[in-house]
Design a protein around this motif. Structure first.
Motif, PDB file in Angstrom:
ATOM      1  N   THR A 117       0.827  -1.197   0.000  1.00 54.93           N
ATOM      2  CA  THR A 117       0.000   0.000   0.000  1.00 54.93           C
ATOM      3  C   THR A 117       0.863   1.249   0.000  1.00 54.93           C
ATOM      4  O   THR A 117       0.620   2.207  -0.745  1.00 54.93           O
ATOM      5  N   TRP A 173      -3.614   6.432   5.693  1.00 52.16           N
ATOM      6  CA  TRP A 173      -2.815   5.203   5.679  1.00 52.16           C
ATOM      7  C   TRP A 173      -2.763   4.582   7.072  1.00 52.16           C
ATOM      8  O   TRP A 173      -2.910   3.375   7.227  1.00 52.16           O
ATOM      9  N   SER A 187      -4.289   7.207  -4.094  1.00 53.48           N
ATOM     10  CA  SER A 187      -3.839   5.818  -4.145  1.00 53.48           C
ATOM     11  C   SER A 187      -4.080   5.148  -5.487  1.00 53.48           C
ATOM     12  O   SER A 187      -3.533   4.093  -5.756  1.00 53.48           O
TER      13      SER A 187
END
Length: 712
Positions: free
Chosen positions: A98, A206, A215
């Motif tokens: 991520t 996050w 993102s």
């Protein structure tokens, strides 16, 4: 280029005399919360307070920009370049998927902001610095770097933006009150504040495990409406699907010959090699090796596995390579060695010999079906007006990539195709490699860097039936008396593209060889040659499957930009939203090149926007001026004109020329110039050994201005 604010032509070196549009507003107003923000750009057009829509407040800034302000913009460029390098390298170092995706997107954000700087102030991005370690960035930001703590990357990034904000705020405080310089520094400080706030918000999301606003991958396949069915294909599979397995696909000069069956097998094995290295859909692979079977196999194998292939000039200068690395964030770099690739990208280099060994150890993979709009490869534009742009093409390019070759040029499966330009250039990629493979023809590839002698030797040995080249190389073949041998070796069709083809050159080629050069016009954004001029006096006509309309209503003979609709149109640019909005309109490509409609309905190339200049209040087309003077000097090899100011700051024309007999050609040019109207007459004639060109052979007109200053 045209100024995006006032619409007037601006030279590439306009910054030397001050920044254009210093009176433009730097204020934005939110229609939702009534917040007013000072900055030269707001990311994504959203209010940083409430995400409402922003509108420009048109209050002018006083005065003109100074050299100090120009220095400030260059400093901002250096900060943006450093920020993008940090984000790409942080993504490379991160083990959190991520976080890796977020930092890759932050790098895109910095690229978008650099585009804003370049377009607003007409200053190109400087060369990036060398290696930038995360540890060094942490020291600069005043943040402790903890490699075991992924969150420290966020804290360093925020610290970098905050330090940049303080730097510009301090410069603003030292500038004159209400001066243009102070306003510019305040705007740059506000922009860095925006970055810091944006990153802080992403950090909170996050930490909370939420999806960030940044993102998403801006070049992933589009999100389709619920219930809509996506069409899936694989471009590499489509290119190699038709021809018989035993037919020769590639003939490499001084190397091996591959049939279609062997090529398909190697492409599928390459996909397995990339998969074993963890390369997934949407990740980028750089192909930085000499032209040959390895190049083709690795490039198509990348597309076969769903990743994005990017061909890189193996002779790319170090600074440009650094720029591309920090822009792209490659997952794998296929190269002969890692010697010229800096850390951390060096660790991602796969030497060519290791890749060849891995091919033998991996079983072929089936082609991965992809959304037809998902990126398949990038090609870089020529960079004639600044840093090259990465042009993103989706898998759908392969559906009709051969139509112009088959219907417009008459190429068939029995042809042998030879393109003199290198494969990292979209012109040979499209017309020789992609179209040739789709048609089942044989593609001849020469790893040598092309010269007139090497091209003549390859044609004699390999006997191609179709030759794709550029005007400068056709000219060199004529001057070195090698042109007649081209026809004698069996070439039946000559095609030119990449730059304007002078009528005098085409006439001389026909006289010496008996062959007509078909002049094509295309772009990295369209891949195919969207217009063809067959030398019959009718001018350019749209190629099969292509629709061309003027951008706006026009009179006959008046230059205009065009709207070009082609089935191979790119998805867009990487990190260049403003350029994308300018050049991609309503499903069409709108290049900066200008064309005039002839009385017979055809189109005539009239130069680029930067080749139309005003001298003594009258418009002068530099391309037409070059050709007119060249026709009056038979011994001239090539010529190019540029608009430059004289000692009093008044614009005039300087003409550069290449000739073996400089005195005779110079005298002929002088006589021709004296017969012209004063506003068209070149004030300077410069004899040079060669004109500055890009690696793909296109004229770098902006470099002529620098050369003129050096010669005066």
């Amino acid at each position: 280029m045209l100024c995006p604010h006032c619409g007037r032509p601006v030279a590439d070196d306009a910054a030397a005399d001050g920044l254009c549009c210093a009176g433009a507003s730097g204020l934005w107003h939110c229609t939702r919360c009534n917040h007013t923000e000072e900055a030269f750009a707001i990311a994504y057009g959203l209010c940083p307070q409430c995400n409402g829509e922003l509108t420009r407040v048109d209050t002018p800034r006083p005065g003109a920009a100074s050299a100090t302000a120009v220095e400030g913009v260059r400093m901002a460029f250096e900060i943006e370049l450093g920020g993008r390098a940090f984000y790409q390298r942080a993504a490379a170092d991160s083990t959190d998927p991520t976080l890796r995706a977020l930092f890759s997107r932050f790098a895109v954000m910095e690229g978008e902001h650099m585009e804003t700087l370049s377009r607003r102030y007409h200053i190109d991005a400087p060369a990036p610095s060398g290696e930038l370690r995360v540890e060094a960035a942490a020291l600069f930001a005043g943040i402790e770097h903890r490699p075991q703590d992924p969150a420290s990357l966020f804290r360093i990034a925020i610290g970098l933006e905050q330090r940049a904000m303080r730097f510009f705020a301090e410069r603003a405080a030292l500038a004159g009150e209400s001066s243009p310089t102070q306003r510019l520094y305040n705007e740059l400080a506000a922009e860095e504040w925006e970055h810091a706030e944006l990153l802080a918000g992403e950090y909170e999301r996050w930490q909370a495990g939420q999806t960030g606003r940044l993102s998403n991958d801006p070049h992933a396949a589009p999100v389709r409406p619920a219930g809509a069915t996506a069409t899936t294909i694989n471009a590499a599979e489509l290119l190699l699907d038709g021809p018989a397995a035993r037919r020769t696909a590639l003939q490499c000069v001084g190397g091996e010959s591959l049939d279609y069956g062997t090529l398909r097998d190697r492409v599928a094995r390459t996909a397995a090699v990339w998969r074993a290295r963890g390369v997934g859909p949407g990740q980028r692979v750089a192909i930085k090796v000499p032209d040959g079977a390895d190049w083709v196999t690795a490039f198509l194998g990348t597309i076969w596995c769903g990743a994005i292939a990017v061909g890189i000039n193996p002779r790319v200068p170090a600074t440009e390579w650094q720029y591309i690395l920090d822009e792209a964030g490659f997952s794998v770099i296929l190269a002969e060695s890692d010697a010229d690739t800096p850390t951390p990208w060096r660790e991602r280099v796969m030497p060519l010999h290791e890749w060849r060994d891995a091919l033998q150890r991996n079983a072929p993979l089936a082609a991965r079906p992809m959304d037809e709009d998902a990126p398949a490869f990038w090609c870089h534009s020529s960079g004639t007006s600044g840093k090259p742009k990465a042009v993103v093409h989706g898998h759908r390019f392969a559906r009709q990539i051969e139509q112009v070759s088959r219907e417009g040029l008459g190429i068939v499966a029995g042809d042998r195709l030879f393109a003199t330009s290198k494969l990292f250039f979209s012109y040979p990629q499209t017309n020789s490699l992609f179209a040739g493979l789709k048609l089942g023809a044989t593609v001849i590839i020469d790893p040598q860097w092309p010269t007139a002698a090497s091209v003549a030797a390859t044609v004699a040995a390999q006997r191609p039936t179709v030759l794709f080249s550029v005007p400068s190389l056709y000219r060199n073949l004529l001057h070195e008396r090698l042109a007649p041998a081209i026809a004698q070796a069996g070439v039946r069709l000559c095609v030119s593209a990449g730059e304007a083809l002078p009528a005098s050159l085409r006439d001389e080629w026909r006289r010496q060889t008996g062959l007509v050069i078909v002049n094509g016009y295309g772009a990295s954004e369209t891949l195919i040659l969207v217009m063809l001029d067959r030398g019959d006096g009718q001018g350019f006509a749209p190629s099969p499957g292509v629709d061309i309309q003027p951008l706006e209503a026009m009179e006959a003979g008046v230059p205009t930009r065009l709207l070009i609709r082609a089935p191979t149109l790119a998805v867009g640019y990487l990190d260049r939203p403003q350029a994308q909005a300018e050049n991609f309109r309503d499903g069409a490509f709108c290049p900066a090149d200008l064309f005039a409609r002839e009385d017979n309905g055809g189109w005539r190339f009239a130069g680029r926007e930067d080749s139309l200049v005003k001298i003594h209040g009258r418009w002068v087309n530099l391309v037409e001026l070059e050709e007119r003077l060249s026709l009056q000097a038979p011994g001239i090899a090539e010529a190019a004109a540029v608009c430059v100011p004289d000692s009093d700051g008044v614009d005039a024309v300087a003409l550069f020329f290449v000739a073996s007999d400089v005195a005779a050609v110079g005298a002929a040019l002088q006589a021709g110039a004296e017969a012209m109207p004063p506003y068209q007459r070149p004030r300077w004639l410069h004899a040079v050994e060669a004109l500055p060109r890009t690696p793909t052979g296109k004229l770098l007109r902006r470099k002529l201005r620098e050369l003129h200053l050096a010669l005066e």
